[in-house]
Design a protein around this motif. Sequence first.
Motif, PDB file in Angstrom:
ATOM      1  N   GLU A   1      -7.034  -6.884  -6.629  1.00 26.35           N
ATOM      2  CA  GLU A   1      -5.809  -7.261  -6.072  1.00 26.35           C
ATOM      3  C   GLU A   1      -4.719  -6.398  -7.028  1.00 26.35           C
ATOM      4  O   GLU A   1      -3.709  -5.984  -6.588  1.00 26.35           O
ATOM      5  CB  GLU A   1      -5.664  -8.730  -6.381  1.00 26.35           C
ATOM      6  N   PHE A   2      -4.953  -6.244  -8.216  1.00 24.22           N
ATOM      7  CA  PHE A   2      -4.079  -5.721  -9.241  1.00 24.22           C
ATOM      8  C   PHE A   2      -3.902  -4.214  -8.732  1.00 24.22           C
ATOM      9  O   PHE A   2      -2.957  -3.794  -8.519  1.00 24.22           O
ATOM     10  CB  PHE A   2      -4.540  -5.781 -10.497  1.00 24.22           C
TER      11      PHE A   2
ATOM     12  N   GLU B   1      -4.522  -3.118  -5.797  1.00 20.59           N
ATOM     13  CA  GLU B   1      -3.721  -2.910  -4.525  1.00 20.59           C
ATOM     14  C   GLU B   1      -2.072  -2.975  -4.988  1.00 20.59           C
ATOM     15  O   GLU B   1      -1.580  -2.373  -4.186  1.00 20.59           O
ATOM     16  CB  GLU B   1      -3.941  -4.009  -3.617  1.00 20.59           C
ATOM     17  N   GLN B   2      -1.920  -4.025  -5.674  1.00 22.14           N
ATOM     18  CA  GLN B   2      -0.225  -3.990  -6.061  1.00 22.14           C
ATOM     19  C   GLN B   2       0.198  -2.632  -6.578  1.00 22.14           C
ATOM     20  O   GLN B   2       1.164  -2.500  -6.578  1.00 22.14           O
ATOM     21  CB  GLN B   2      -0.136  -5.175  -7.032  1.00 22.14           C
ATOM     22  N   MET B   3      -0.606  -2.167  -7.691  1.00 17.35           N
ATOM     23  CA  MET B   3      -0.237  -1.058  -8.302  1.00 17.35           C
ATOM     24  C   MET B   3       0.051   0.282  -7.366  1.00 17.35           C
ATOM     25  O   MET B   3       0.891   1.131  -7.461  1.00 17.35           O
ATOM     26  CB  MET B   3      -1.397  -0.609  -9.341  1.00 17.35           C
TER      27      MET B   3
ATOM     28  N   ALA C   1       0.889  -0.204  -4.036  1.00 14.98           N
ATOM     29  CA  ALA C   1       2.162  -0.369  -3.555  1.00 14.98           C
ATOM     30  C   ALA C   1       3.057   0.003  -4.306  1.00 14.98           C
ATOM     31  O   ALA C   1       4.246   0.731  -3.932  1.00 14.98           O
ATOM     32  CB  ALA C   1       1.999  -1.653  -3.072  1.00 14.98           C
ATOM     33  N   ALA C   2       3.043  -0.402  -5.685  1.00 13.09           N
ATOM     34  CA  ALA C   2       4.215   0.181  -6.404  1.00 13.09           C
ATOM     35  C   ALA C   2       4.317   1.633  -6.684  1.00 13.09           C
ATOM     36  O   ALA C   2       5.563   2.235  -6.451  1.00 13.09           O
ATOM     37  CB  ALA C   2       3.989  -0.459  -7.815  1.00 13.09           C
TER      38      ALA C   2
END
Length: 87
Positions: free
Chosen positions: A49-50, A52-54, A56-57
């Motif tokens: 999940e992290f 994926e978030q990175m 997107a960032a």
Amino acid sequence: MRATVTKIGNSTGVILPKAVAERLKIKQGDIVYLTETPSGYAVTPYDPEFAEQMEAARQGMSEYRNALHELAKELAMASGWGGPGDT
């Protein structure tokens, strides 16, 4: 490859073979993440999940590169810091 399921206190644990731990680059005490897949569970040494978030960032920073640059300049001026190399 096989792994052994064992009782650890009130929990159940899986003992990973040494070769698996080496390939995952994990050691005793490290945290691993379990991700459900159609064929079972995947074990990884990082939080998917992290990741994926990175991603997107990174995409957002790339898309808004100029705006972020201008914002950084404004913040540097407001704080009295001139930017990189300013000591």
